[in-house]
Scaffold this motif. Structure first.
Motif, PDB file in Angstrom:
ATOM      1  N   ARG A  77      46.162  38.628  30.361  1.00 22.39           N
ATOM      2  CA  ARG A  77      44.881  39.342  30.286  1.00 22.39           C
ATOM      3  C   ARG A  77      43.827  39.274  31.337  1.00 22.39           C
ATOM      4  O   ARG A  77      43.415  40.073  31.918  1.00 22.39           O
ATOM      5  N   VAL A  78      43.864  37.889  31.709  1.00 22.95           N
ATOM      6  CA  VAL A  78      42.727  37.551  32.781  1.00 22.95           C
ATOM      7  C   VAL A  78      43.359  38.190  34.195  1.00 22.95           C
ATOM      8  O   VAL A  78      42.534  38.870  34.787  1.00 22.95           O
ATOM      9  N   ALA A  79      44.551  38.108  34.456  1.00 22.82           N
ATOM     10  CA  ALA A  79      45.232  38.625  35.553  1.00 22.82           C
ATOM     11  C   ALA A  79      44.816  40.156  35.676  1.00 22.82           C
ATOM     12  O   ALA A  79      44.634  40.816  36.556  1.00 22.82           O
ATOM     13  N   SER A  80      45.451  40.797  34.464  1.00 22.55           N
ATOM     14  CA  SER A  80      45.317  42.308  34.678  1.00 22.55           C
ATOM     15  C   SER A  80      44.166  42.706  34.725  1.00 22.55           C
ATOM     16  O   SER A  80      43.539  43.781  35.370  1.00 22.55           O
ATOM     17  N   ALA A  81      43.032  42.178  34.079  1.00 21.17           N
ATOM     18  CA  ALA A  81      41.599  42.561  34.012  1.00 21.17           C
ATOM     19  C   ALA A  81      40.983  42.700  35.516  1.00 21.17           C
ATOM     20  O   ALA A  81      40.434  43.462  35.792  1.00 21.17           O
ATOM     21  N   LYS A  82      41.292  41.314  35.947  1.00 20.46           N
ATOM     22  CA  LYS A  82      41.027  41.362  37.268  1.00 20.46           C
ATOM     23  C   LYS A  82      41.587  42.182  38.538  1.00 20.46           C
ATOM     24  O   LYS A  82      40.739  43.085  39.317  1.00 20.46           O
ATOM     25  N   ALA A  83      42.706  42.702  38.330  1.00 19.68           N
ATOM     26  CA  ALA A  83      43.358  43.564  39.056  1.00 19.68           C
ATOM     27  C   ALA A  83      42.758  45.142  38.703  1.00 19.68           C
ATOM     28  O   ALA A  83      42.485  46.092  39.578  1.00 19.68           O
ATOM     29  N   TYR A  84      42.336  45.157  37.455  1.00 21.23           N
ATOM     30  CA  TYR A  84      41.829  46.610  37.005  1.00 21.23           C
ATOM     31  C   TYR A  84      40.455  46.828  37.788  1.00 21.23           C
ATOM     32  O   TYR A  84      40.314  47.752  38.484  1.00 21.23           O
ATOM     33  N   TRP A  85      39.583  45.669  37.854  1.00 23.75           N
ATOM     34  CA  TRP A  85      38.485  45.954  38.449  1.00 23.75           C
ATOM     35  C   TRP A  85      38.553  46.225  39.872  1.00 23.75           C
ATOM     36  O   TRP A  85      37.975  47.007  40.682  1.00 23.75           O
ATOM     37  N   GLU A  86      39.464  45.273  40.457  1.00 25.51           N
ATOM     38  CA  GLU A  86      39.688  45.281  41.988  1.00 25.51           C
ATOM     39  C   GLU A  86      39.881  46.750  42.340  1.00 25.51           C
ATOM     40  O   GLU A  86      39.686  47.063  43.333  1.00 25.51           O
ATOM     41  N   HIS A  87      40.633  47.476  41.437  1.00 23.56           N
ATOM     42  CA  HIS A  87      41.274  48.795  42.047  1.00 23.56           C
ATOM     43  C   HIS A  87      40.562  49.920  41.613  1.00 23.56           C
ATOM     44  O   HIS A  87      40.891  51.028  41.773  1.00 23.56           O
ATOM     45  N   MET A  88      39.370  50.014  40.803  1.00 22.39           N
ATOM     46  CA  MET A  88      38.695  51.065  40.379  1.00 22.39           C
ATOM     47  C   MET A  88      37.291  51.149  40.918  1.00 22.39           C
ATOM     48  O   MET A  88      36.705  50.185  41.340  1.00 22.39           O
ATOM     49  N   PRO A  89      36.679  52.412  40.912  1.00 22.13           N
ATOM     50  CA  PRO A  89      35.474  52.170  41.644  1.00 22.13           C
ATOM     51  C   PRO A  89      34.281  51.909  40.448  1.00 22.13           C
ATOM     52  O   PRO A  89      33.451  52.712  40.029  1.00 22.13           O
ATOM     53  N   PHE A  90      34.351  50.564  40.267  1.00 22.59           N
ATOM     54  CA  PHE A  90      33.452  50.127  39.253  1.00 22.59           C
ATOM     55  C   PHE A  90      32.433  49.212  40.172  1.00 22.59           C
ATOM     56  O   PHE A  90      32.628  48.733  41.177  1.00 22.59           O
ATOM     57  N   PRO A  91      31.113  48.922  39.468  1.00 20.82           N
ATOM     58  CA  PRO A  91      29.967  48.179  40.160  1.00 20.82           C
ATOM     59  C   PRO A  91      30.550  46.657  40.231  1.00 20.82           C
ATOM     60  O   PRO A  91      31.357  46.331  39.235  1.00 20.82           O
ATOM     61  N   LYS A  92      29.945  46.003  40.938  1.00 19.17           N
ATOM     62  CA  LYS A  92      30.031  44.434  41.027  1.00 19.17           C
ATOM     63  C   LYS A  92      29.728  43.786  39.607  1.00 19.17           C
ATOM     64  O   LYS A  92      30.484  42.843  39.224  1.00 19.17           O
ATOM     65  N   ALA A  93      28.780  44.370  38.812  1.00 14.93           N
ATOM     66  CA  ALA A  93      28.385  43.889  37.708  1.00 14.93           C
ATOM     67  C   ALA A  93      29.531  43.862  36.498  1.00 14.93           C
ATOM     68  O   ALA A  93      29.591  43.362  35.527  1.00 14.93           O
ATOM     69  N   MET A  94      30.375  44.736  36.760  1.00 17.98           N
ATOM     70  CA  MET A  94      31.742  44.903  36.100  1.00 17.98           C
ATOM     71  C   MET A  94      32.677  43.860  36.040  1.00 17.98           C
ATOM     72  O   MET A  94      33.756  43.875  35.695  1.00 17.98           O
ATOM     73  N   ARG A  95      32.568  43.223  37.138  1.00 19.92           N
ATOM     74  CA  ARG A  95      33.566  42.127  37.491  1.00 19.92           C
ATOM     75  C   ARG A  95      33.846  41.236  36.194  1.00 19.92           C
ATOM     76  O   ARG A  95      33.085  40.844  35.357  1.00 19.92           O
ATOM     77  N   PRO A  96      35.084  41.401  35.658  1.00 18.50           N
ATOM     78  CA  PRO A  96      35.617  40.622  34.688  1.00 18.50           C
ATOM     79  C   PRO A  96      35.081  38.935  34.366  1.00 18.50           C
ATOM     80  O   PRO A  96      35.013  38.303  35.429  1.00 18.50           O
TER      81      PRO A  96
END
Length: 521
Positions: free
Chosen positions: A262-281
């Motif tokens: 889950r940690v790995a997938s959440a990190k990769a998800y944030w990395e590849h979406m146009p999400f703000p820095k505050a959404m970093r897992p």
């Protein structure tokens, strides 16, 4: 993990871009106008924008290619015109290996309700150009919102003609409702021609490098890149960004190391979406549910239907995840304590419905309407446990809170089930006279295969609140929202393995203001 390119792969990328540009409208041709092979190398995954607010939004890209430094300076600029003669904002970001060289630039101080153009520059290369827009001011009198919903774009189940078609439409925003990638390993899925033109790179995704590779593969598609470059996206996830049928801390395979996955997938998800820095897992925790207002016309709310849910009831022996069975064989269906959203998110949603705006749009990841798969009405109902049917008490709480607000027009948007459904949402689906409290549009997949249509045809007579159900359609839904009505088009790809397939309108529906429930248009 960097996306490694070779001279041959550079030529293929340029050829793909040329093919896409040839059939695209003027703006998309411009979006593919990377100046050189270096630009294709360094920006091979395209760019994107998202989270549109009246005064700002997020711009995304990820550097790629061989020999990337540990840290690279990335300049970005956003302009009021395509020629970039009127710069509205610019800045510098550091793309670092720790974040897969992804960039999440947050443009602020922008004008509400207007279009902008943006681009990136790094390591001597300049990206293609993207187009994006801000939301209207919260108090602005807005006459129209044009949007689309899409989900489930499994790479090895077809080409992305749906994205190519969407990129030709005039949309204000895209709502992506889950399953951006699929975590499965390579499978020899044959097309109608007997070949397997697209297969996943690598095996089942479990680690951060493996998830990063999978996102890079999906983002290499030129049609998907074109749609990202066309308009801002508002995004939520479903299961395949992590693991099929995952629920909170439980995986389908009951794997003991699932928290690390889950940690790995959440990190990769944030990395590849146009999400703000505050959404970093923070570990595996990532805040996805959010509100967006489109002037005085509509409120858009996104839900997270995976991270906080209870595990599915009555799974198959030795497994987690979903099952399909009757209430008689699984009384736990009716446990009033079970939740799909988690109680904090339930309370947040109950407080987020907005009676001041004429339309409330709830963007979430699956079918909310009850679907009874038991063909004999004299027998106990049969339900699939992974969707809202597996959490009926939680669904009733949601719909009751909505009904208590006495909203003029609530519309639920979903995906996940690889079929087009148009449904009436009721507090009691088993009572014909129960009032309709909301309208549901659950969109089919971009490519992912679904159930046999004959099975749905047999089920529909026992689910009278479902007005339309087609699993033999793939594509997306587009919407034109105005104060007086919502018009929906179900756009369907003719040939799933043809990247240039025709896309036709299979059906149109309209929801009149003040009258819940869709009717054919």
């Amino acid at each position: 993990m960097s996306l490694i390119t070779t001279p041959d792969s550079r030529r293929r990328s340029l050829l793909q871009a040329s093919i896409a540009a040839a059939s695209a409208p003027l703006f998309i041709r411009h979006a593919f106008a990377a100046d050189s092979a270096d630009a294709v190398d360094r920006f091979a995954l395209g760019l994107a924008s998202g989270c549109p607010r009246p005064n700002g939004l997020v711009l995304w890209t990820r550097l790629s290619g061989a020999d990337l430094p540990v840290k690279a300076e990335v300049r970005w600029e956003l302009a009021e015109d395509e020629a970039f003669s009127r710069i509205a904002a610019r800045g510098v970001e550091q793309a670092v290996a720790e974040d897969a060289h992804s960039v999440h630039a947050e443009a602020a101080g922008l004008k509400p309700d207007r279009w902008y153009w943006y681009r990136f520059e790094a390591l001597g290369a300049r990206s293609m150009v993207g187009r994006t827009r801000t939301a209207p001011a919260a108090e602005a009198d807005v006459s129209q919102l044009r949007f689309a919903i899409a989900s489930c774009q499994r790479w090895d189940h077809g080409r992305y003609a749906a994205w190519a078609d969407m990129a030709k439409q005039e949309l204000d925003v895209v709502l992506f409702l889950g399953d951006y990638i699929y975590e499965y390993g390579a499978v020899a899925n044959a097309s109608a021609s007997g070949t397997a033109p697209r297969v996943h790179l690598g095996g089942l995704c479990r680690t951060l490098p493996e998830y990063r590779q999978r996102y890079a593969q999906y983002k290499s598609d030129p049609a998907l890149q074109a749609m990202h470059a066309r308009a801002p996206w508002i995004i939520t996830w479903d299961d395949h960004e992590v693991d099929n049928d995952w629920a909170g801390d439980s995986s389908q395979g009951l794997e003991p190391d699932f928290p690390a996955r889950r940690v790995a997938s959440a990190k990769a998800y944030w990395e590849h979406m146009p999400f703000p820095k505050a959404m970093r897992p923070n570990g595996h925790e990532i805040r996805i549910h959010e509100r967006y207002d489109w002037g005085t016309l509509a409120r858009i709310m996104t839900l997270d239907c995976r991270q906080y849910r209870d595990p599915q009831v009555c799974p198959k022996p030795g497994r987690g995840g979903s099952n399909t069975l009757s209430i008689k064989d699984c009384p736990a269906f009716l446990d009033p304590q079970r939740t799909l959203l988690g109680l904090p998110q339930e309370r947040w949603l109950a407080q987020s419905w907005d009676a001041a705006r004429p339309w409330n749009l709830l963007a979430q990841s699956t079918l909310m309407a009850q679907m009874n798969w038991q063909e004999n009405p004299a027998e106990p109902r049969v339900h699939w446990t992974d969707g809202w049917d597996g959490y009926p008490a939680a669904r009733t709480r949601l719909l009751q809170a909505l009904a208590d607000k006495k909203l003029a027009n609530a519309v639920v948007l979903g995906g996940d089930v690889h079929a087009n459904y148009v449904a009436d949402l009721k507090l009691d689906f088993n009572e014909a006279k129960s009032p309709i409290v909301a309208t549901e549009f659950c969109g089919t997949s971009i490519t992912s295969q679904g159930l046999d249509q004959q099975r749905i045809d047999r089920a529909l007579p026992h689910n009278r609140h479902i007005r339309y159900g087609r699993s033999d359609q793939h594509g997306y839904m587009s919407f034109d929202l105005r104060a007086g009505q919502l018009v929906a088009e179900l756009r369907t790809v003719s040939e799933l393995w043809d990247a240039h397939s025709a896309v036709d309108v299979s059906a149109r529906f309209v929801v009149e203001a003040g009258r819940a429930g869709a009717r054919p248009a």
